[in-house]
Write a protein that holds these residues in place. Structure first.
Motif, short mmCIF file in Angstrom:
data_model
loop_
_atom_site.label_atom_id
_atom_site.label_comp_id
_atom_site.label_asym_id
_atom_site.label_seq_id
_atom_site.Cartn_x
_atom_site.Cartn_y
_atom_site.Cartn_z
N THR A 245 61.06 36.44 41.57
CA THR A 245 59.67 36.15 41.50
C THR A 245 58.83 37.25 41.69
O THR A 245 59.12 38.31 42.59
N SER A 246 57.76 37.51 40.97
CA SER A 246 56.89 38.76 41.00
C SER A 246 55.99 38.40 42.32
O SER A 246 55.45 37.34 42.50
N THR A 247 55.66 39.69 43.15
CA THR A 247 54.55 39.78 43.96
C THR A 247 53.73 40.63 43.73
O THR A 247 54.03 41.59 43.35
N LEU A 248 52.40 40.33 44.33
CA LEU A 248 51.22 41.38 43.97
C LEU A 248 51.27 42.17 45.12
O LEU A 248 51.32 41.76 46.47
N ASP A 249 50.96 43.46 44.66
CA ASP A 249 50.61 44.59 45.86
C ASP A 249 49.22 44.58 46.17
O ASP A 249 48.45 45.12 45.34
N MET A 250 48.75 43.89 47.27
CA MET A 250 47.51 43.62 47.51
C MET A 250 46.66 45.03 48.06
O MET A 250 45.70 45.21 47.82
N GLU A 251 47.53 45.88 48.41
CA GLU A 251 46.91 47.17 48.80
C GLU A 251 46.24 48.11 47.68
O GLU A 251 45.49 48.66 47.77
N ARG A 252 46.92 47.50 46.28
CA ARG A 252 46.56 48.34 45.24
C ARG A 252 45.47 47.56 44.48
O ARG A 252 44.90 47.92 43.26
N ALA A 253 44.91 46.46 45.17
CA ALA A 253 44.03 45.53 44.15
C ALA A 253 42.55 46.06 44.15
O ALA A 253 42.21 46.97 45.01
N ASN A 254 41.90 46.03 43.11
CA ASN A 254 40.69 46.49 43.05
C ASN A 254 39.64 45.06 43.42
O ASN A 254 39.36 44.25 42.46
N PHE A 255 39.16 44.93 44.55
CA PHE A 255 38.50 43.95 44.88
C PHE A 255 37.02 43.91 44.62
O PHE A 255 36.43 42.86 43.99
N GLY A 256 36.61 45.17 44.17
CA GLY A 256 35.15 45.23 43.52
C GLY A 256 35.09 44.58 42.21
O GLY A 256 34.14 44.05 41.90
N LEU A 257 36.16 45.01 41.36
CA LEU A 257 36.41 44.45 40.01
C LEU A 257 36.48 42.99 40.06
O LEU A 257 36.01 42.31 39.29
N LEU A 258 37.38 42.40 41.27
CA LEU A 258 37.52 40.93 41.07
C LEU A 258 36.25 40.05 41.64
O LEU A 258 35.91 39.21 41.06
N LYS A 259 35.44 40.89 42.45
CA LYS A 259 34.16 40.30 42.81
C LYS A 259 33.25 40.14 41.56
O LYS A 259 32.71 39.14 41.45
N GLU A 260 33.22 41.20 40.84
CA GLU A 260 32.30 41.27 39.71
C GLU A 260 32.77 40.29 38.67
O GLU A 260 31.81 39.65 38.01
N LEU A 261 34.03 40.05 38.39
CA LEU A 261 34.50 39.01 37.39
C LEU A 261 34.26 37.54 38.13
O LEU A 261 33.94 36.96 37.12
N VAL A 262 34.62 37.50 39.23
CA VAL A 262 34.32 36.12 39.76
C VAL A 262 32.87 35.60 39.76
O VAL A 262 32.44 34.67 39.36
N CYS A 263 31.87 36.73 39.88
CA CYS A 263 30.32 36.33 39.76
C CYS A 263 30.06 36.19 38.45
O CYS A 263 28.90 35.38 38.14
N LYS A 264 30.88 36.50 37.49
CA LYS A 264 30.55 36.13 36.04
C LYS A 264 31.14 34.71 35.48
O LYS A 264 30.55 34.19 34.63
N VAL A 265 31.79 33.99 36.39
CA VAL A 265 32.21 32.87 36.15
C VAL A 265 30.87 31.69 36.31
O VAL A 265 30.60 31.64 37.43
N PRO A 266 30.71 30.82 35.68
CA PRO A 266 29.79 29.96 35.60
C PRO A 266 29.93 28.85 36.61
O PRO A 266 31.21 28.34 36.84
#
Length: 155
Positions: free
Chosen positions: A134-155
């Motif tokens: 099982t793969s786990t994500l390393d949340m310390e390396r996440a780009n939350f700014g990019l994530l917020k930007e991508l989520v804002c583009k979802v209608p």
């Protein structure tokens, strides 16, 4: 205790916590508990002196007790002993992270003039390390700014 592969399969510890133990000493114990729980299968027994724990309703009266129970839960430890031990209070605990590690838990009798009960058990299982796929994500390396930007583009 070493297993067949000569590796530490089970760590057995005995602990006595005086009722008036200082917070600094508690913190050192919690650090050791965390380290042991991550590296091996711990079997921890002792008198932790938290008489205000109501096992039936999972309640407690003090912050020290809340902190102790939080560390027990955070390290995925389960309590095997369930009997009332001394003066109507369960003080002697047998904790581990895998219930199948021990069997035939017997409580009763005392050594000499002690007011503590004898807790006997057998270690019956070996801990096998398995490799998780099982793969786990390393949340310390996440780009939350990019994530917020991508989520804002979802209608």
């Amino acid at each position: 205790m070493k297993g067949k592969a000569n590796k530490a399969d089970v760590v057995v510890g005995v602990y006595y916590r005086p009722p008036s133990q200082e917070n600094d000493t508690d913190e050192l114990f919690y650090k050791e508990l965390r380290d042991i729980s991550r590296s091996a299968a711990p079997v921890l027994m002792g008198d932790f002196n938290f008489p205000d724990i109501n096992r039936e309703y999972h309640t407690m009266n003090t912050n020290k007790t809340r902190k102790f129970l939080k560390h027990v839960e955070d390290n995925l430890l389960v309590q095997v002993t369930k009997e009332v031990i001394r003066k109507g209070v369960l003080l002697e605990l047998l904790l581990m992270n895998k219930e199948e590690l021990v069997g035939e838990v017997v409580i009763g009798g005392c050594l000499g003039h002690s007011d503590h009960e004898v807790v006997e058990f057998q270690i019956v299982g070996e801990r096998r390390k398995t490799t998780s796929k099982t793969s786990t994500l390393d949340m310390e390396r996440a780009n939350f700014g990019l994530l917020k930007e991508l989520v804002c583009k979802v209608p």
